[in-house]
Scaffold this motif. Structure first.
Motif, PDB file in Angstrom:
ATOM      1  N   ARG A  88      -3.848   7.062   5.773  1.00  0.00           N
ATOM      2  CA  ARG A  88      -3.541   6.571   4.429  1.00  0.00           C
ATOM      3  C   ARG A  88      -4.164   7.498   3.376  1.00  0.00           C
ATOM      4  N   LYS A  89      -5.399   7.936   3.637  1.00  0.00           N
ATOM      5  CA  LYS A  89      -6.081   8.826   2.696  1.00  0.00           C
ATOM      6  C   LYS A  89      -5.346  10.160   2.576  1.00  0.00           C
ATOM      7  N   VAL A  90      -4.838  10.693   3.671  1.00  0.00           N
ATOM      8  CA  VAL A  90      -4.115  11.967   3.636  1.00  0.00           C
ATOM      9  C   VAL A  90      -2.910  11.851   2.705  1.00  0.00           C
ATOM     10  N   PHE A  91      -2.097  10.810   2.887  1.00  0.00           N
ATOM     11  CA  PHE A  91      -0.902  10.665   2.064  1.00  0.00           C
ATOM     12  C   PHE A  91      -1.241  10.272   0.626  1.00  0.00           C
ATOM     13  N   TYR A  92      -2.275   9.450   0.440  1.00  0.00           N
ATOM     14  CA  TYR A  92      -2.678   9.047  -0.906  1.00  0.00           C
ATOM     15  C   TYR A  92      -3.174  10.247  -1.701  1.00  0.00           C
ATOM     16  N   VAL A 120      -2.345   3.014  -9.433  1.00  0.00           N
ATOM     17  CA  VAL A 120      -2.524   2.941  -7.978  1.00  0.00           C
ATOM     18  C   VAL A 120      -1.215   2.586  -7.287  1.00  0.00           C
ATOM     19  N   HIS A 121      -0.464   1.629  -7.822  1.00  0.00           N
ATOM     20  CA  HIS A 121       0.808   1.252  -7.200  1.00  0.00           C
ATOM     21  C   HIS A 121       1.812   2.391  -7.254  1.00  0.00           C
ATOM     22  N   ALA A 122       1.819   3.135  -8.357  1.00  0.00           N
ATOM     23  CA  ALA A 122       2.716   4.287  -8.463  1.00  0.00           C
ATOM     24  C   ALA A 122       2.334   5.358  -7.444  1.00  0.00           C
ATOM     25  N   LEU A 123       1.035   5.577  -7.248  1.00  0.00           N
ATOM     26  CA  LEU A 123       0.591   6.563  -6.249  1.00  0.00           C
ATOM     27  C   LEU A 123       0.938   6.118  -4.834  1.00  0.00           C
ATOM     28  N   ILE A 124       0.782   4.831  -4.551  1.00  0.00           N
ATOM     29  CA  ILE A 124       1.123   4.328  -3.213  1.00  0.00           C
ATOM     30  C   ILE A 124       2.623   4.471  -2.967  1.00  0.00           C
ATOM     31  N   ALA A 125       3.438   4.195  -3.992  1.00  0.00           N
ATOM     32  CA  ALA A 125       4.885   4.382  -3.853  1.00  0.00           C
ATOM     33  C   ALA A 125       5.210   5.851  -3.592  1.00  0.00           C
TER      34      ALA A 125
END
Length: 163
Positions: A88-92, A120-125
Motif C-alpha cells: 500500500r505504501k509503495v502505491f500511495y 487522502v481519498h484522491a491519492l488513494i484513488a
C-alpha cells in the motif's frame, strides 16, 4: 562508515533490481523509481500475474474497499483491515509523487479534488489507478509513455486550412 555501507547496499539493490525483467517497465511509470520498484518486486515475488487480476492486487494492497454490510445495511464500504501495508505504501507514495508532476496522474488527482474528495481519498484513488496502469503495462510488456498531446483546432480553423 555506516553511510558508506548504506550507499553500497542501495547500489546493490539497484543492480539486482535492474536485472529483473519488469524493471524497465516499473521505472517508466511516473512516481515509481528504483527503490519503490524494487519493493514492489520483492513484495509480489516478481510476478504480478500470480494475483490473477489487478483488482486482487489492489485488494492485497488495501486499495480496494470491502463490503461492510450488516443486517439491512447494504452497499456500505470500508477500508480492509487485513492488507499488505508495504505494498500500500509503495502505491500511495507513487501516487503522491506523480500527483505533483505534470501529466495524467496530476490531472486525475485534480479531477478527484474538484469532485470534493479529500487529499487522502484522491491519492488513494490515484494509487488504485496506478495498480491498473502497472498491471496493464506488465501484461502488455511495454513501458509507460505519456499520451501525445493533440492540438485542439476550432471548426473555423479547419475550414481555413482546407481552403
Amino acid at each position: 562508515m555506516l553511510t558508506r555501507q548504506i550507499a553500497d547496499l542501495d547500489k546493490q539493490i539497484t543492480e539486482v533490481f535492474r536485472r529483473h525483467r519488469h524493471a524497465r517497465i516499473l521505472e517508466s511509470v511516473p512516481g515509481i523509481g528504483t527503490r519503490s520498484g524494487a519493493e514492489l518486486v520483492a513484495i509480489t515475488g516478481g510476478d504480478l500475474t500470480s494475483f490473477g487480476s489487478p483488482a486482487r492486487l489492489a485488494a492485497y494492497a488495501g486499495l480496494a474497499p470491502v463490503p461492510h454490510d450488516s443486517g439491512n445495511r447494504r452497499g456500505a464500504l470500508r477500508r480492509p483491515q487485513r492488507y499488505h501495508r508495504g505494498l500500500r505504501k509503495v502505491f500511495y507514495m507513487a501516487a503522491l509523487n506523480s500527483s505533483q508532476r505534470d501529466g495524467p496522474s496530476r490531472e486525475f488527482y485534480q479531477r478527484k479534488r474538484r469532485e470534493k474528495r479529500s487529499h487522502v481519498h484522491a491519492l488513494i484513488a490515484l494509487a488504485r489507478r496506478l495498480v491498473d496502469v502497472v498491471w496493464a503495462l506488465i501484461r502488455d510488456g511495454r513501458v509507460w509513455l505519456p499520451r501525445p498531446t493533440v492540438e485542439r483546432v476550432s471548426v473555423d480553423e479547419v475550414g481555413a486550412m482546407a481552403g
